[in-house]
Design a protein around this motif. Structure first.
Motif, PDB file in Angstrom:
ATOM      1  N   GLU A  34       0.862  -1.187   0.000  1.00  0.00           N
ATOM      2  CA  GLU A  34       0.000   0.000   0.000  1.00  0.00           C
ATOM      3  C   GLU A  34       0.894   1.231   0.000  1.00  0.00           C
ATOM      4  OE1 GLU A  34      -3.909  -0.101   2.257  1.00  0.00           O
ATOM      5  OE2 GLU A  34      -2.636  -1.333   3.544  1.00  0.00           O
ATOM      6  N   ALA A  35       0.424   2.291  -0.643  1.00  0.00           N
ATOM      7  CA  ALA A  35       1.211   3.518  -0.685  1.00  0.00           C
ATOM      8  C   ALA A  35       0.297   4.730  -0.733  1.00  0.00           C
ATOM      9  CB  ALA A  35       2.143   3.522  -1.893  1.00  0.00           C
ATOM     10  N   TRP A  36       0.772   5.810  -0.169  1.00  0.00           N
ATOM     11  CA  TRP A  36       0.117   7.113  -0.212  1.00  0.00           C
ATOM     12  C   TRP A  36       1.164   8.110  -0.713  1.00  0.00           C
ATOM     13  CZ3 TRP A  36      -0.213   3.391   3.341  1.00  0.00           C
ATOM     14  CH2 TRP A  36      -1.488   2.929   3.707  1.00  0.00           C
ATOM     15  N   GLY A  37       0.763   9.012  -1.604  1.00  0.00           N
ATOM     16  CA  GLY A  37       1.733   9.926  -2.169  1.00  0.00           C
ATOM     17  C   GLY A  37       2.639   9.197  -3.146  1.00  0.00           C
ATOM     18  N   ASP A  38       3.917   9.507  -3.113  1.00  0.00           N
ATOM     19  CA  ASP A  38       4.887   8.937  -4.046  1.00  0.00           C
ATOM     20  C   ASP A  38       5.757   7.896  -3.352  1.00  0.00           C
ATOM     21  OD1 ASP A  38       6.689   8.362  -6.012  1.00  0.00           O
ATOM     22  OD2 ASP A  38       7.665  10.322  -6.010  1.00  0.00           O
ATOM     23  N   PRO A  39       5.557   6.599  -3.627  1.00  0.00           N
ATOM     24  CA  PRO A  39       6.383   5.583  -2.976  1.00  0.00           C
ATOM     25  C   PRO A  39       7.846   5.651  -3.380  1.00  0.00           C
ATOM     26  CG  PRO A  39       5.034   4.597  -4.690  1.00  0.00           C
ATOM     27  CD  PRO A  39       4.561   6.008  -4.533  1.00  0.00           C
ATOM     28  N   ASP A  40       8.134   6.307  -4.499  1.00  0.00           N
ATOM     29  CA  ASP A  40       9.513   6.405  -4.966  1.00  0.00           C
ATOM     30  C   ASP A  40      10.166   7.741  -4.624  1.00  0.00           C
ATOM     31  OD1 ASP A  40       9.599   3.840  -6.064  1.00  0.00           O
ATOM     32  OD2 ASP A  40       8.565   4.517  -7.873  1.00  0.00           O
ATOM     33  N   ALA A  41       9.537   8.508  -3.744  1.00  0.00           N
ATOM     34  CA  ALA A  41      10.147   9.756  -3.287  1.00  0.00           C
ATOM     35  C   ALA A  41      11.487   9.447  -2.616  1.00  0.00           C
ATOM     36  CB  ALA A  41       9.226  10.463  -2.299  1.00  0.00           C
ATOM     37  N   VAL A  42      12.522  10.182  -3.000  1.00  0.00           N
ATOM     38  CA  VAL A  42      13.845   9.999  -2.410  1.00  0.00           C
ATOM     39  C   VAL A  42      13.949  10.890  -1.171  1.00  0.00           C
ATOM     40  CG1 VAL A  42      16.328  10.264  -2.755  1.00  0.00           C
ATOM     41  CG2 VAL A  42      14.887   9.397  -4.620  1.00  0.00           C
ATOM     42  N   ILE A  43      14.276  10.289  -0.053  1.00  0.00           N
ATOM     43  CA  ILE A  43      14.331  11.024   1.212  1.00  0.00           C
ATOM     44  C   ILE A  43      15.635  10.729   1.943  1.00  0.00           C
ATOM     45  CG2 ILE A  43      11.818  10.850   1.430  1.00  0.00           C
ATOM     46  CD1 ILE A  43      12.450   8.936   3.881  1.00  0.00           C
ATOM     47  N   LEU A  44      15.964  11.590   2.875  1.00  0.00           N
ATOM     48  CA  LEU A  44      16.986  11.308   3.879  1.00  0.00           C
ATOM     49  C   LEU A  44      16.256  10.750   5.099  1.00  0.00           C
ATOM     50  CD1 LEU A  44      19.111  14.542   3.485  1.00  0.00           C
ATOM     51  CD2 LEU A  44      19.872  12.224   2.944  1.00  0.00           C
ATOM     52  N   PRO A  45      16.499   9.503   5.459  1.00  0.00           N
ATOM     53  CA  PRO A  45      15.705   8.871   6.521  1.00  0.00           C
ATOM     54  C   PRO A  45      16.058   9.307   7.932  1.00  0.00           C
ATOM     55  CG  PRO A  45      17.321   7.332   5.674  1.00  0.00           C
ATOM     56  CD  PRO A  45      17.415   8.554   4.809  1.00  0.00           C
ATOM     57  N   ARG A  46      17.142  10.049   8.065  1.00  0.00           N
ATOM     58  CA  ARG A  46      17.571  10.562   9.354  1.00  0.00           C
ATOM     59  C   ARG A  46      17.654   9.440  10.401  1.00  0.00           C
ATOM     60  NH1 ARG A  46      17.373  16.205   9.157  1.00  0.00           N
ATOM     61  NH2 ARG A  46      18.718  16.043  11.004  1.00  0.00           N
ATOM     62  N   SER A  47      17.224   9.706  11.628  1.00  0.00           N
ATOM     63  CA  SER A  47      17.427   8.721  12.698  1.00  0.00           C
ATOM     64  C   SER A  47      16.490   7.520  12.630  1.00  0.00           C
ATOM     65  CB  SER A  47      17.279   9.400  14.060  1.00  0.00           C
ATOM     66  OG  SER A  47      18.368  10.247  14.318  1.00  0.00           O
ATOM     67  N   SER A  48      15.586   7.496  11.664  1.00  0.00           N
ATOM     68  CA  SER A  48      14.683   6.350  11.565  1.00  0.00           C
ATOM     69  C   SER A  48      15.407   5.078  11.158  1.00  0.00           C
ATOM     70  CB  SER A  48      13.566   6.646  10.556  1.00  0.00           C
ATOM     71  OG  SER A  48      14.038   6.572   9.221  1.00  0.00           O
ATOM     72  N   VAL A  49      16.681   5.182  10.753  1.00  0.00           N
ATOM     73  CA  VAL A  49      17.425   4.002  10.280  1.00  0.00           C
ATOM     74  C   VAL A  49      18.586   3.647  11.205  1.00  0.00           C
ATOM     75  CG1 VAL A  49      16.782   4.266   7.865  1.00  0.00           C
ATOM     76  CG2 VAL A  49      18.810   5.457   8.722  1.00  0.00           C
ATOM     77  N   LYS A  50      18.515   4.035  12.449  1.00  0.00           N
ATOM     78  CA  LYS A  50      19.629   3.712  13.348  1.00  0.00           C
ATOM     79  C   LYS A  50      19.816   2.202  13.511  1.00  0.00           C
ATOM     80  CE  LYS A  50      20.095   8.002  15.911  1.00  0.00           C
ATOM     81  NZ  LYS A  50      19.859   8.744  17.169  1.00  0.00           N
ATOM     82  N   MET A  51      18.752   1.427  13.360  1.00  0.00           N
ATOM     83  CA  MET A  51      18.919  -0.024  13.444  1.00  0.00           C
ATOM     84  C   MET A  51      19.741  -0.542  12.261  1.00  0.00           C
ATOM     85  SD  MET A  51      16.101   0.881  11.759  1.00  0.00           S
ATOM     86  CE  MET A  51      14.810   1.147  12.963  1.00  0.00           C
ATOM     87  N   ILE A  52      19.657   0.124  11.108  1.00  0.00           N
ATOM     88  CA  ILE A  52      20.502  -0.257   9.968  1.00  0.00           C
ATOM     89  C   ILE A  52      21.943   0.138  10.243  1.00  0.00           C
ATOM     90  CG2 ILE A  52      20.916   0.011   7.511  1.00  0.00           C
ATOM     91  CD1 ILE A  52      17.988   0.633   7.106  1.00  0.00           C
ATOM     92  N   GLN A  53      22.156   1.331  10.789  1.00  0.00           N
ATOM     93  CA  GLN A  53      23.506   1.772  11.107  1.00  0.00           C
ATOM     94  C   GLN A  53      24.156   0.892  12.171  1.00  0.00           C
ATOM     95  OE1 GLN A  53      22.055   5.812  11.881  1.00  0.00           O
ATOM     96  NE2 GLN A  53      23.493   6.581  10.344  1.00  0.00           N
ATOM     97  N   ALA A  54      23.337   0.237  12.997  1.00  0.00           N
ATOM     98  CA  ALA A  54      23.868  -0.647  14.038  1.00  0.00           C
ATOM     99  C   ALA A  54      24.128  -2.061  13.538  1.00  0.00           C
ATOM    100  CB  ALA A  54      22.903  -0.696  15.226  1.00  0.00           C
ATOM    101  N   LEU A  55      23.679  -2.383  12.342  1.00  0.00           N
ATOM    102  CA  LEU A  55      23.872  -3.751  11.833  1.00  0.00           C
ATOM    103  C   LEU A  55      25.341  -4.185  11.823  1.00  0.00           C
ATOM    104  CD1 LEU A  55      21.458  -4.428   8.825  1.00  0.00           C
ATOM    105  CD2 LEU A  55      21.766  -5.834  10.861  1.00  0.00           C
ATOM    106  N   PRO A  56      26.266  -3.363  11.283  1.00  0.00           N
ATOM    107  CA  PRO A  56      27.663  -3.813  11.274  1.00  0.00           C
ATOM    108  C   PRO A  56      28.241  -4.033  12.671  1.00  0.00           C
ATOM    109  CG  PRO A  56      27.347  -1.978   9.753  1.00  0.00           C
ATOM    110  CD  PRO A  56      26.097  -2.085  10.571  1.00  0.00           C
ATOM    111  N   LEU A  57      27.765  -3.278  13.649  1.00  0.00           N
ATOM    112  CA  LEU A  57      28.220  -3.454  15.024  1.00  0.00           C
ATOM    113  C   LEU A  57      27.979  -4.878  15.486  1.00  0.00           C
ATOM    114  CD1 LEU A  57      29.028  -2.420  17.916  1.00  0.00           C
ATOM    115  CD2 LEU A  57      26.616  -1.759  18.189  1.00  0.00           C
ATOM    116  N   VAL A  58      26.807  -5.424  15.163  1.00  0.00           N
ATOM    117  CA  VAL A  58      26.449  -6.768  15.618  1.00  0.00           C
ATOM    118  C   VAL A  58      26.964  -7.828  14.653  1.00  0.00           C
ATOM    119  CG1 VAL A  58      24.545  -8.270  16.312  1.00  0.00           C
ATOM    120  CG2 VAL A  58      24.401  -5.811  16.739  1.00  0.00           C
ATOM    121  N   ALA A  59      26.748  -7.628  13.346  1.00  0.00           N
ATOM    122  CA  ALA A  59      27.111  -8.644  12.359  1.00  0.00           C
ATOM    123  C   ALA A  59      28.618  -8.894  12.307  1.00  0.00           C
ATOM    124  CB  ALA A  59      26.597  -8.231  10.979  1.00  0.00           C
TER     125      ALA A  59
END
Length: 340
Positions: A34-59
């Motif tokens: 499901e999508a509202w607006g533009d699903p392909d809008a390019v954004i800076l996700p800011r702190s919403s992706v800290k779990m991605i930034q932490a992946l190398p720490l654990v992996a």
């Protein structure tokens, strides 16, 4: 390209006073559901992706080598309030590395926690870098840098830590990032399409179903976030209160400028949204509405009611209006996919 769509309305008495438009995506690993607006809008996700930034720490094994537990992993994903429960743990973490505040590169920040803020003011003291809402993420990056034998300037885009973060980001979003901006804490923040960000959250949501190293790391981070919602944000914050209300069914993370993500393991779904004007009140309302739409939260839960259909009161306590999700977010969900 679709325009941003109406997502949140602010009413005063019988009048529609303000509107917030944006984009949102619900996805599973196969793509956009499901999508509202533009699903392909390019954004800076800011702190919403800290779990991605932490992946190398654990992996990478750095977290295990340093003896990190779930509290430290939750802090690595956190945008915390700077309360004692946050700063005390970050300080102890740095001490265990043989490091201190001077090694951080996030910059000082006055804590959002009232008690911590007023304690500094009463003591005529300045906030430190440990009070920075990103200090847990930075402690994680210092831990990874030590594990890699890399230099101290871990925020540099060409540093091995940031190269590892970019690699992880592009792996879970499934596409190359078109570039980055420097975040408020000095770390590169990699851009992506909103649909790719939602897909990344679905990848985290289904991590327990896979046995590869990165997926095991992702599952560990999601478990840490849901086990310690108080460390991920703090008292009065949407991430903490909505995760508590979800009872472990969702890992929820805000980012600056109206970004929100959610990981829904039971459903195998990810959510990503961006409010076009960056308003936090709108992003919190929209995320609460989407979680209610999917049946993860109840509309009457107090944590939801503080953000969705939330009353606005004046200085005498009189209710003068409300913040409401747009009708498009209230319709019954067209998918309630369960993780296979």
């Amino acid at each position: 390209m679709p325009d941003a769509t109406l997502m949140t309305e602010v009413h005063r008495g019988p009048f529609l006073e303000s509107r917030h438009a944006g984009h949102a995506v619900i996805a599973d690993l196969s793509g956009v559901l499901e999508a509202w607006g533009d699903p392909d809008a390019v954004i800076l996700p800011r702190s919403s992706v800290k779990m991605i930034q932490a992946l190398p720490l654990v992996a990478s094994g750095a977290a295990r080598e340093a003896g990190l537990g779930s509290e430290q992993l939750a802090l690595a994903c956190a945008s915390h309030n700077g309360a004692a429960i946050h700063t005390g743990r970050v300080a102890a973490w740095l001490d265990s590395l043989g490091m201190g505040e001077a090694e951080l590169r996030c910059g000082p920040q006055m804590p959002d926690d009232r008690e911590a803020k007023f304690a500094l003011i009463r003591a005529h003291e300045q906030p430190s870098q440990i009070h920075n809402n990103c200090s847990g993420k930075h402690a994680g990056m210092l831990t990874l840098a030590r594990h890699l034998g890399a230099g101290p300037d871990y925020v540099d885009p060409d540093h091995p830590v940031q190269r590892a973060c970019r690699s992880a980001f592009e792996e879970v979003t499934g596409e190359p990032s078109p570039g980055y901006g420097i975040d408020g804490c000095s770390v590169p923040n990699f851009a992506t399409r909103l649909s790719a960000l939602a897909r990344a959250m679905a990848w985290f949501a289904t991590a327990e179903q896979r046995a590869d190293t990165a997926s095991r790391a992702a599952a560990e981070l999601v478990a840490a976030m849901t086990a310690h919602p108080d460390l991920v944000a703090g008292e009065g914050r949407a991430c903490t209160e909505l995760m508590r209300a979800a009872g472990g069914r969702a890992a929820i993370k805000t980012g600056a400028e109206g970004v929100f993500t959610a990981i829904l393991p039971e459903m195998g779904l990810g959510i990503a949204l961006k409010i076009a004007d960056g308003a936090t009140r709108a992003s919190e309302c929209a995320m609460a509405a989407l979680l209610v739409r999917l049946g993860v939260l109840e509309a009457g839960d107090p944590a939801v009611r503080r953000r969705m259909d939330a009353p606005i009161r004046n200085r005498r306590g009189i209710e003068t209006g409300s913040i409401r999700p747009a009708d498009a977010l209230r319709a019954p969900a067209t998918t309630r996919s369960a993780a296979p």
